[in-house]
Design an enzyme around this catalytic site. Structure first.
Site, PDB file in Angstrom:
ATOM      1  N   GLU A 330       0.846  -1.198   0.000  1.00 23.75           N
ATOM      2  CA  GLU A 330       0.000   0.000   0.000  1.00 23.75           C
ATOM      3  C   GLU A 330       0.884   1.252   0.000  1.00 23.75           C
ATOM      4  O   GLU A 330       0.497   2.297  -0.519  1.00 23.75           O
ATOM      5  CB  GLU A 330      -0.953   0.011   1.209  1.00 23.75           C
ATOM      6  CG  GLU A 330      -2.149   0.927   0.997  1.00 23.75           C
ATOM      7  CD  GLU A 330      -3.187   0.871   2.113  1.00 23.75           C
ATOM      8  OE1 GLU A 330      -2.884   1.319   3.221  1.00 23.75           O
ATOM      9  OE2 GLU A 330      -4.307   0.392   1.867  1.00 23.75           O
ATOM     10  N   LYS A 471     -13.682   1.399  -4.048  1.00 21.61           N
ATOM     11  CA  LYS A 471     -14.656   1.746  -2.993  1.00 21.61           C
ATOM     12  C   LYS A 471     -15.838   2.472  -3.616  1.00 21.61           C
ATOM     13  O   LYS A 471     -16.998   2.186  -3.309  1.00 21.61           O
ATOM     14  CB  LYS A 471     -14.014   2.678  -1.959  1.00 21.61           C
ATOM     15  CG  LYS A 471     -13.087   2.031  -0.979  1.00 21.61           C
ATOM     16  CD  LYS A 471     -12.646   3.067   0.067  1.00 21.61           C
ATOM     17  CE  LYS A 471     -11.402   2.623   0.793  1.00 21.61           C
ATOM     18  NZ  LYS A 471     -10.838   3.630   1.673  1.00 21.61           N
TER      19      LYS A 471
HETATM   20  O1  F6P Z   1      -8.809   1.577   2.042  1.00 20.49           O
HETATM   21  C1  F6P Z   1      -7.530   1.597   2.522  1.00 20.49           C
HETATM   22  C2  F6P Z   1      -7.474   2.154   3.911  1.00 20.49           C
HETATM   23  O2  F6P Z   1      -7.712   3.511   3.893  1.00 20.49           O
HETATM   24  C3  F6P Z   1      -6.167   1.835   4.599  1.00 20.49           C
HETATM   25  O3  F6P Z   1      -5.139   2.697   4.246  1.00 20.49           O
HETATM   26  C4  F6P Z   1      -6.550   1.877   6.022  1.00 20.49           C
HETATM   27  O4  F6P Z   1      -5.613   1.256   6.856  1.00 20.49           O
HETATM   28  C5  F6P Z   1      -7.879   1.154   5.974  1.00 20.49           C
HETATM   29  O5  F6P Z   1      -8.448   1.550   4.747  1.00 20.49           O
HETATM   30  C6  F6P Z   1      -8.824   1.435   7.092  1.00 20.49           C
HETATM   31  O6  F6P Z   1      -9.138   2.794   7.175  1.00 20.49           O
HETATM   32  P1  F6P Z   1      -9.759   3.395   8.487  1.00 20.49           P
HETATM   33  O7  F6P Z   1      -8.810   3.203   9.591  1.00 20.49           O
HETATM   34  O8  F6P Z   1     -10.006   4.846   8.190  1.00 20.49           O
HETATM   35  O9  F6P Z   1     -11.053   2.673   8.764  1.00 20.49           O
END
Ligand code: F6P
Length: 502
Positions: A330, A471
């Site tokens: 990532e 998403k």
């Molecule tokens: O979709 C990726 C991401 O944004 C990651 O970078 C992150 O660790 C995960 O989703 C969870 O995000 P959050 O902690 O905001 O729920």
């Protein structure tokens, strides 16, 4: 700025056997770094003085020292989002303001751990930690590695939106003796919010009158948590400038602080802090994250390695490869430089792996005789994580070291099917034991190695826009807006869920 790999293309490189041919002992000594309870053996990589000199020059050209200073000093290092990346402030290295803020947030977390331990929520047997990605992988790794046989509060981590994951997490436990940790940096992640709702329903059905009163929010967006229904007193905030995949040091690590006890959690932070200081001060040639990144870059840029394998020869570290997958892929799975120019060289390899000895009986065939080059990382501990007969640990370590030796040495026979080319690189990380301090140092090592890779590649490791499109499209499908989708996706939706128009 783009990376420049001209120096790697200049001449034919010696094989590992050739590199070990003269004064092998001196080579091992020169390429072994001992730091924070970890012995990093890079001697079975193709690094030699010529290559290291080239990388050191490249580090100068890409201003690694200046970038390191920016990272560790809390300056803007994530240009696309215009912010700092202040995970090291959680461990005491950063701008004075960030270090002080992290100290205050930790004090708040510690106070909550203590009131839970003192019985403020009644008898608590289980904590269900709900989060995904960086909000789950760290706590899961810490508890799996360090939380065995502690006899304390049991931590169960739920990340997948598949209801089977939540169903498994609530199996056999009493909602009246359970707390929920809602872990989300943004507090907007769809999977986490759905899982949280599901847990609320389970609690209500199990006779808990005020399920929201059992939720502790771990987030950098406290307003959203309050909006969702968490009382301000049960919010453990952390700083916006701590990235999700770098967040286990912040309140996202709450389950570890509760499950292992505050002393254990602090030791982990101190171990990571020791690695930060090593990264900050050691000369490049004696700097473990820097030298490991040099080796990584040699294999991706000069030998076209598209993957790197991590095999933990220790059951306690079985989740390390999946933790590293997010950290490395990532962070560095990018196609443009930090300034937005397309790169014309590979960036992050694919991280994959598993545990030894299991991997030997499943996938190592390809590592020894396949047509692709896979640099392998072996991780083993001097001390075993069990009280069974020493034979187990002796066999485990013998296998671990034998694999590295076999990859390097190879074997020639008259029968091509039974021959091994050898000259296949590996690194070995031998840790004293799986303790909070050493695990903290190990994870911090990987963070800095990922950063050094990014600096030399000229990319920004701290954003992750690549996750957004999927998403958005999932949301569109859920909302029934299929019109813009391709025929295959529409047909799949119809086959699985029926015609959305009906
Ligand atoms: O979709 C990726 C991401 O944004 C990651 O970078 C992150 O660790 C995960 O989703 C969870 O995000 P959050 O902690 O905001 O729920």
């Amino acid at each position: 700025m783009r990376g420049n790999w001209q120096f790697l293309k200049a001449q034919a490189r010696p094989t590992l056997q050739q590199l070990f041919a003269d004064d092998a002992k001196a080579r091992v000594a020169a390429l072994t770094i001992e730091q924070a309870g970890i012995r990093f053996d890079l001697s079975k990589t193709h690094l030699d003085d010529t290559l290291i000199d080239g990388f050191v020059q490249q580090a100068g050209a890409m201003d690694l020292a200046g970038q390191r200073q920016k990272l560790l000093g809390g300056e803007v290092i994530n240009p696309t989002e215009g912010r700092a990346a202040e995970h090291t402030a959680e461990r005491g290295t950063g701008s004075p303001e960030a270090v002080e803020l992290a100290r205050q947030f930790h004090a708040r977390m510690r106070a909550l751990v203590e009131v839970i331990e003192a019985g403020a929520f009644g008898k608590i047997e289980t904590l269900i930690h709900i989060g995904i990605g960086g909000s789950a992988l760290g706590p899961k790794l810490l508890m799996d590695a360090l939380g065995r046989n502690t006899g304390g509060i049991e931590v169960r981590v739920v990340s997948n939106v598949d209801g089977a994951a939540m169903a498994e997490a609530i199996k056999g436990i009493d909602p009246r003796t359970t707390l929920l940790a809602a872990a989300s940096k943004t507090f907007t992640t769809a999977e986490t919010l759905l899982n949280l709702e599901s847990a609320m329903q389970w609690m209500r059905a199990g006779g808990v009158d005020d399920p929201h009163g059992r939720v502790i929010a771990l987030t950098a967006n406290p307003d959203k948590a309050v909006e969702w229904g968490v009382d301000e007193t049960r919010i453990l905030p952390f700083s916006e400038s701590v990235g999700g995949r770098y967040s286990l040091w912040s309140s996202i690590g709450f389950p570890a602080a509760l499950g292992l006890g505050w002393a254990g959690y602090e030791e982990m932070l101190e171990g990571a802090g020791a690695m930060d200081r090593h990264f900050a001060h050691a000369d490049w040639r004696a700097n473990a994250p820097v030298m490991a990144a040099f080796a990584d870059l040699y294999y991706t840029q000069a030998r076209s390695a598209q993957t790197r394998a991590v095999f933990a020869y220790d059951e306690r570290l079985r989740l390390l490869p999946s933790y590293l997958q997010q950290l490395e892929m990532e962070s560095n799975g990018k196609s443009v430089t930090a300034e937005g120019e397309a790169v014309d060289y590979p960036t992050s390899p694919i991280t994959w792996g598993g545990v030894g000895t299991d991997g030997q009986h499943a996938v190592f065939q390809l590592l020894h005789q396949g047509t692709v080059l896979v640099p392998v990382e072996f991780i083993a501990a001097r001390e075993p994580g069990h009280d069974l007969d020493d034979a187990h640990h002796e066999a485990l370590l013998a296998n671990c070291f034998a694999q590295g030796a076999a990859l390097m040495a190879g074997k020639q026979t008259d029968d091509p099917a039974r021959s091994y080319a050898g000259d296949r690189p590996s690194t070995t990380l031998l840790i004293d034991d799986v303790t909070p301090a050493i695990l903290g140092a190990l994870i911090a090592f990987y963070e800095h190695r990922t950063f050094v890779n990014a600096v030399l590649l000229g990319i920004n490791p701290f954003d992750q826009f690549g996750v957004e499109l999927g998403k958005d499209m999932a949301r569109a499908i859920e909302e029934g807006g299929m019109d813009d989708f391709d025929a295959s996706t529409k047909a799949l939706m119809e086959a699985a869920l029926g015609d959305p128009a009906q």
